[in-house]
Design a protein around this motif. Structure first.
Motif, PDB file in Angstrom:
ATOM      1  N   ILE A  53       1.200  -7.253   0.209  1.00 16.77           N
ATOM      2  CA  ILE A  53       1.078  -6.260   1.265  1.00 16.77           C
ATOM      3  C   ILE A  53       0.319  -5.066   0.711  1.00 16.77           C
ATOM      4  O   ILE A  53       0.543  -4.640  -0.436  1.00 16.77           O
ATOM      5  CB  ILE A  53       2.465  -5.858   1.811  1.00 16.77           C
ATOM      6  CG1 ILE A  53       2.329  -4.953   3.033  1.00 16.77           C
ATOM      7  CG2 ILE A  53       3.332  -5.234   0.727  1.00 16.77           C
ATOM      8  CD1 ILE A  53       3.630  -4.786   3.814  1.00 16.77           C
ATOM      9  N   THR A  54      -0.599  -4.541   1.507  1.00 15.15           N
ATOM     10  CA  THR A  54      -1.421  -3.425   1.045  1.00 15.15           C
ATOM     11  C   THR A  54      -0.584  -2.166   0.849  1.00 15.15           C
ATOM     12  O   THR A  54       0.548  -2.073   1.324  1.00 15.15           O
ATOM     13  CB  THR A  54      -2.547  -3.151   2.042  1.00 15.15           C
ATOM     14  OG1 THR A  54      -1.968  -2.915   3.337  1.00 15.15           O
ATOM     15  CG2 THR A  54      -3.510  -4.322   2.122  1.00 15.15           C
ATOM     16  N   GLY A  58      -0.330  -1.770   6.006  1.00 20.87           N
ATOM     17  CA  GLY A  58      -1.038  -2.113   7.219  1.00 20.87           C
ATOM     18  C   GLY A  58      -1.336  -3.585   7.394  1.00 20.87           C
ATOM     19  O   GLY A  58      -1.539  -4.051   8.519  1.00 20.87           O
ATOM     20  N   SER A  59      -1.383  -4.312   6.310  1.00 14.15           N
ATOM     21  CA  SER A  59      -1.688  -5.734   6.424  1.00 14.15           C
ATOM     22  C   SER A  59      -1.127  -6.495   5.235  1.00 14.15           C
ATOM     23  O   SER A  59      -0.837  -5.922   4.186  1.00 14.15           O
ATOM     24  CB  SER A  59      -3.195  -5.953   6.535  1.00 14.15           C
ATOM     25  OG  SER A  59      -3.850  -5.485   5.385  1.00 14.15           O
ATOM     26  N   GLY A  60      -0.999  -7.800   5.448  1.00 11.50           N
ATOM     27  CA  GLY A  60      -0.479  -8.658   4.409  1.00 11.50           C
ATOM     28  C   GLY A  60      -1.188  -9.994   4.411  1.00 11.50           C
ATOM     29  O   GLY A  60      -1.909 -10.340   5.360  1.00 11.50           O
ATOM     30  N   TYR A  61      -0.956 -10.728   3.352  1.00  9.15           N
ATOM     31  CA  TYR A  61      -1.591 -12.036   3.194  1.00  9.15           C
ATOM     32  C   TYR A  61      -0.583 -12.940   2.515  1.00  9.15           C
ATOM     33  O   TYR A  61       0.145 -12.493   1.627  1.00  9.15           O
ATOM     34  CB  TYR A  61      -2.856 -11.891   2.355  1.00  9.15           C
ATOM     35  CG  TYR A  61      -3.543 -13.197   2.057  1.00  9.15           C
ATOM     36  CD1 TYR A  61      -3.434 -13.773   0.802  1.00  9.15           C
ATOM     37  CD2 TYR A  61      -4.303 -13.843   3.022  1.00  9.15           C
ATOM     38  CE1 TYR A  61      -4.053 -14.965   0.517  1.00  9.15           C
ATOM     39  CE2 TYR A  61      -4.934 -15.046   2.745  1.00  9.15           C
ATOM     40  CZ  TYR A  61      -4.803 -15.606   1.486  1.00  9.15           C
ATOM     41  OH  TYR A  61      -5.418 -16.786   1.209  1.00  9.15           O
ATOM     42  N   THR A  71       7.658 -13.001   5.880  1.00  4.19           N
ATOM     43  CA  THR A  71       7.017 -11.771   6.330  1.00  4.19           C
ATOM     44  C   THR A  71       7.301 -10.648   5.347  1.00  4.19           C
ATOM     45  O   THR A  71       8.466 -10.416   4.984  1.00  4.19           O
ATOM     46  CB  THR A  71       7.512 -11.355   7.721  1.00  4.19           C
ATOM     47  OG1 THR A  71       7.298 -12.418   8.644  1.00  4.19           O
ATOM     48  CG2 THR A  71       6.765 -10.110   8.211  1.00  4.19           C
ATOM     49  N   SER A  73       7.140  -6.561   4.431  1.00  2.00           N
ATOM     50  CA  SER A  73       7.086  -5.224   5.001  1.00  2.00           C
ATOM     51  C   SER A  73       7.425  -4.240   3.886  1.00  2.00           C
ATOM     52  O   SER A  73       7.909  -4.637   2.825  1.00  2.00           O
ATOM     53  CB  SER A  73       8.052  -5.075   6.172  1.00  2.00           C
ATOM     54  OG  SER A  73       9.390  -5.286   5.728  1.00  2.00           O
ATOM     55  N   THR A 106      -8.188  -2.818   0.238  1.00  2.00           N
ATOM     56  CA  THR A 106      -7.740  -3.807   1.219  1.00  2.00           C
ATOM     57  C   THR A 106      -7.958  -5.242   0.764  1.00  2.00           C
ATOM     58  O   THR A 106      -7.689  -6.180   1.519  1.00  2.00           O
ATOM     59  CB  THR A 106      -8.451  -3.577   2.556  1.00  2.00           C
ATOM     60  OG1 THR A 106      -9.867  -3.617   2.334  1.00  2.00           O
ATOM     61  CG2 THR A 106      -8.082  -2.228   3.150  1.00  2.00           C
ATOM     62  N   TYR A 108      -7.012  -8.563  -0.943  1.00  2.00           N
ATOM     63  CA  TYR A 108      -5.714  -9.168  -1.244  1.00  2.00           C
ATOM     64  C   TYR A 108      -5.744  -9.773  -2.641  1.00  2.00           C
ATOM     65  O   TYR A 108      -6.400 -10.783  -2.881  1.00  2.00           O
ATOM     66  CB  TYR A 108      -5.376 -10.233  -0.211  1.00  2.00           C
ATOM     67  CG  TYR A 108      -5.225  -9.683   1.181  1.00  2.00           C
ATOM     68  CD1 TYR A 108      -5.964 -10.189   2.239  1.00  2.00           C
ATOM     69  CD2 TYR A 108      -4.342  -8.640   1.445  1.00  2.00           C
ATOM     70  CE1 TYR A 108      -5.819  -9.703   3.518  1.00  2.00           C
ATOM     71  CE2 TYR A 108      -4.193  -8.132   2.717  1.00  2.00           C
ATOM     72  CZ  TYR A 108      -4.934  -8.669   3.754  1.00  2.00           C
ATOM     73  OH  TYR A 108      -4.794  -8.169   5.014  1.00  2.00           O
TER      74      TYR A 108
END
Length: 128
Positions: A53-54, A58-61, A71, A73, A106, A108
């Motif tokens: 996760i960044t 804001g985003s994940g991979y 997931t 967070s 950003t 990954y």
């Protein structure tokens, strides 16, 4: 020095859920400057990437093996990152490690070697 402490592991049946937490701390440590990732290692296997996760959250991979089930967070106010794991399978059994990389971009980063700080790991066992 950065310290990462994982928690939340345990024994669960196939199809069950667990939520792992990783609490970060350290002198002059700014959690929001760090990309956070989870890796896992099963007995006799190499450590493998699970998800990242960044720094902003804001985003994940995710690795293909967990996509759609896990997931990530993070709560930057609590210096904590979470890994919600649903629909667990026996092949998810491993020690799960939290890792931190001082990186705010950003891209990954999925390779263990780029991560500067690691937790001690928490065991996840999924029974069939």
């Amino acid at each position: 020095q950065v310290q990462l402490v994982e928690s939340g592991g345990g024994l669960v049946q196939t199809g069950g859920s667990l939520r792992l937490s990783c609490a970060a701390s350290g002198r002059s440590f700014s959690f929001s400057m760090y990309t956070m990732a989870w890796f896992r290692q099963a007995p006799g296997k190499e450590r493998e990437f699970v998800g990242v996760i960044t720094s902003s959250g804001g985003s994940g991979y995710y690795a293909d093996s967990v996509k759609g089930r896990f997931t990530l967070s993070r709560d930057n106010a609590k210096n904590t990152v979470y890994l919600q794991m649903n629909s667990l399978k026996p092949e998810d059994t491993a020690i799960y490690y939290c890792a931190a990389d001082r990186y705010t971009g950003t891209y990954y980063r999925t390779q263990p070697r780029v991560y500067e700080h690691w937790g001690q790991g928490t065991q996840v066992t999924v029974s069939s």
